[in-house]
Scaffold this active site. Structure first.
Site, PDB file in Angstrom:
ATOM      1  N   ARG A  37      21.183  65.215  89.735  1.00 62.52           N
ATOM      2  CA  ARG A  37      21.327  66.527  89.087  1.00 62.52           C
ATOM      3  C   ARG A  37      20.043  66.864  88.344  1.00 62.52           C
ATOM      4  O   ARG A  37      19.718  66.238  87.331  1.00 62.52           O
ATOM      5  CB  ARG A  37      22.512  66.545  88.125  1.00 62.52           C
ATOM      6  CG  ARG A  37      22.616  67.881  87.366  1.00 62.52           C
ATOM      7  CD  ARG A  37      23.966  68.124  86.723  1.00 62.52           C
ATOM      8  NE  ARG A  37      24.227  67.294  85.572  1.00 62.52           N
ATOM      9  CZ  ARG A  37      25.262  67.485  84.741  1.00 62.52           C
ATOM     10  NH1 ARG A  37      26.113  68.470  84.962  1.00 62.52           N
ATOM     11  NH2 ARG A  37      25.457  66.674  83.725  1.00 62.52           N
ATOM     12  N   ASP A  91      27.928  64.104  76.200  1.00 62.67           N
ATOM     13  CA  ASP A  91      26.621  64.620  76.576  1.00 62.67           C
ATOM     14  C   ASP A  91      26.435  65.976  75.915  1.00 62.67           C
ATOM     15  O   ASP A  91      27.180  66.354  75.005  1.00 62.67           O
ATOM     16  CB  ASP A  91      26.448  64.658  78.095  1.00 62.67           C
ATOM     17  CG  ASP A  91      27.378  65.661  78.789  1.00 62.67           C
ATOM     18  OD1 ASP A  91      28.041  66.461  78.091  1.00 62.67           O
ATOM     19  OD2 ASP A  91      27.424  65.645  80.030  1.00 62.67           O
TER      20      ASP A  91
END
Length: 548
Positions: free
Chosen positions: A173, A453
């Site tokens: 990603r 996150d």
């Protein structure tokens, strides 16, 4: 057509107009003249289009701030109603029932590849603080992992990869279109962070992965519309030309993690139809995007974060629409993250964590998802067992969900719930703890039994801004009224000040956060962002200015 570039190509000089404004161990082996030539070429070709798309985001948000609401597009009705399917899914990605995600440091890369998950999403975005050292280390780790040579020794342990046949399939990603890479300057401007992440990985690994029928494969984040997807498609087309790869070799999965993108799922699949294999419910960022997109709409203020679960009608509608859309087009419908961390030293907490994960994965499997995410290797077996029991084949494309009929209002439906003192103070604490760690270079942070996150920090600070800047519509004088906690006390800046003032001593007494050097800086940044008249688009934009 420009010359085809290969990893072993040499060039006499660094490309004109390019400057590297950082130094990290091992960067010279990655930033070869040919690699830099590719980055320079891609920047010059696509940066004007990226800036146009970012400007279009701002213009669209201004319309929402003026009272408009997201809606399905009239000009793309033919795409939504058309009978078309995406390209066939490669064999390596047919079964994705359990995916593990995490940052790109060597230890995490080895543990994730060895975890028993079907796939590992190596994350340069929300779980990596983009210091120059972290980015270079991550690219080196992934290059060595693809080459089969990655090893790590630390904490008295040796970490070694399992044989290739036993490893998870790698997906990468990159960062989203909105993020710059300030250490790579071309013609006086920083290049796109996502372009840097994706193109540098492809430059060093695409040939080897293509030879193994392993892509390369990517997750694309933070898209808001089909035009942004089309821009990624053009970039991938060009990289394949430049690296002499087979057309369509690079496959992608798109995270539907913004509210505007939920109205363009068909269109995003169509824009990437020759290389897309699925959509993913990026639900934490999706909640953040709901807040940000509707920040001016007082009738759509969300309750505290812990009450915004997938059973809330707007989230249930989003996930079920994603399943129906993907399966109609022959694509995977991936479920969301289970961020819980096993705690073998606390049996009660451990049992509660496993119970929450089990309930969430049961919901996803029964709804028709083709796979799910976990953040910790200890949750892989649990998630796998649930999907194994309910998904005997590699996926559930036969679950068409024709019972689902989602309207625009379903995707926008206000949520019921409250704001408690614990919820308010919890948002402050989580945001400060995460931000302090991020500024220290750690983008994946264990907090209260969850592997957090950037998405959790974004929800937390966006909710604080929303609560503090929206008067209660029940008050006659909306400029003087406040939202209220469930005990009747006002949600105001005095409440925020009390939370921030008391936080340093609370964190100092917590051994799990000992050593965080930038708590005061994180507090100051959160205070600044919550006092601003306009909700900042991303927490990581002002924070990025403070690293390196």
């Amino acid at each position: 057509m420009s010359a085809v570039l290969k990893p072993n190509d040499e060039a006499s000089d660094q490309p004109g107009g390019l400057c590297i404004a950082g130094q990290a161990e091992g960067q010279d082996a990655l930033l070869t003249p040919a690699a830099l030539a590719l980055l320079t070429h891609l920047h010059r070709r696509f940066e004007p289009q990226r800036q146009l798309r970012l400007a279009a985001r701002q213009a669209r948000q201004a319309e929402f701030d003026d009272g408009a609401l997201p809606a399905f597009r009239d000009d793309t009705r033919a795409i939504r109603e058309g009978d078309w399917r995406v390209a066939p899914i490669p064999a390596a990605l047919l079964d994705r029932r359990v995916e593990i995600t995490g940052p790109v440091d060597p230890k995490m890369v080895i543990n994730a590849l060895n975890s028993g998950a079907n796939c590992y999403m190596a994350d340069f975005e929300d779980s990596t603080a983009p210091t120059w050292a972290n980015l270079i280390q991550g690219q080196r780790a992934l290059r060595d992992a693809v080459g089969g040579t990655l090893e790590f020794d630390g904490n008295g342990k040796q970490y070694r990869m399992k044989p290739e046949a036993e490893r998870a399939v790698l997906l990468v990603r990159p960062r989203g279109w909105h993020l710059d890479e300030k250490h790579v300057i071309v013609d006086g401007a920083p290049i796109s962070g996502g372009l840097f992440d994706l193109a540098l990985f492809a430059f060093h690994n695409a040939s080897a992965l293509t030879a193994k029928d392993r892509g390369p494969y990517f997750y694309l984040p933070k898209l808001q519309c089909m035009e942004e997807a089309a821009l990624w498609n053009a970039v991938l087309d060009e990289i394949e030309v430049q690296l002499n790869l087979p057309q369509g070799a690079m496959k992608v999965t798109v995270l539907i993690e913004t509210l505007p993108a939920a109205f363009e799922m068909d269109e995003i699949l169509h824009a990437l139809r020759s290389r897309i294999v699925g959509l993913n419910c990026g639900r934490w960022d999706y909640i953040f995007s709901y807040i940000k997109t509707l920040r001016a709409h007082r009738d759509r203020v969300l309750p505290e974060r812990g009450q915004v679960t997938m059973t809330q009608p707007f989230l249930k509608a989003y996930s079920e629409l994603l399943i129906r859309t993907c399966h109609r087009r022959g694509a995977h419908a991936m479920g969301g993250m289970a961020a819980q961390i096993p705690n073998p030293r606390d049996a009660e907490a451990n049992a509660a964590a496993f119970a929450r994960v089990e309930a969430d994965k049961l919901r996803e499997a029964n709804a028709g998802h083709d796979g799910t995410w976990v953040a910790h290797p200890g949750m892989v077996a649990l998630a796998r067992g649930i999907f194994d029991a309910r998904m005997p084949g590699p996926h559930q494309h036969d679950v068409r969900r024709e019972d689902v009929n989602v309207s625009a209002e379903d995707l926008l439906k206000p949520s019921l719930g409250t704001i408690t003192a614990a919820g308010f103070y919890g948002n402050v604490e989580v945001c400060v703890r995460y931000l302090a760690a991020w500024l220290d270079g750690n983008g994946c942070v264990p907090i209260h039994g969850m592997m957090e996150d950037a998405a959790t920090a974004e929800i937390s600070r966006a909710q604080l801004w929303q609560w503090l800047h929206h008067a209660d519509p029940r008050d006659q004088d909306s400029r003087g009224g406040h939202l209220h906690l469930d005990d009747g006390s006002p949600v105001d800046f005095a409440l925020l000040d009390r939370a921030l003032i008391g936080l340093p001593s609370k964190l100092a007494a917590d051994p799990t956060v000992a050593g965080l050097a930038r708590v005061d800086e994180a507090i100051a940044l959160l205070a600044d962002l919550t006092h601003r008249d306009t909700l900042a688009d991303f927490l990581t934009l002002p924070a990025y200015e403070r690293i390196d």
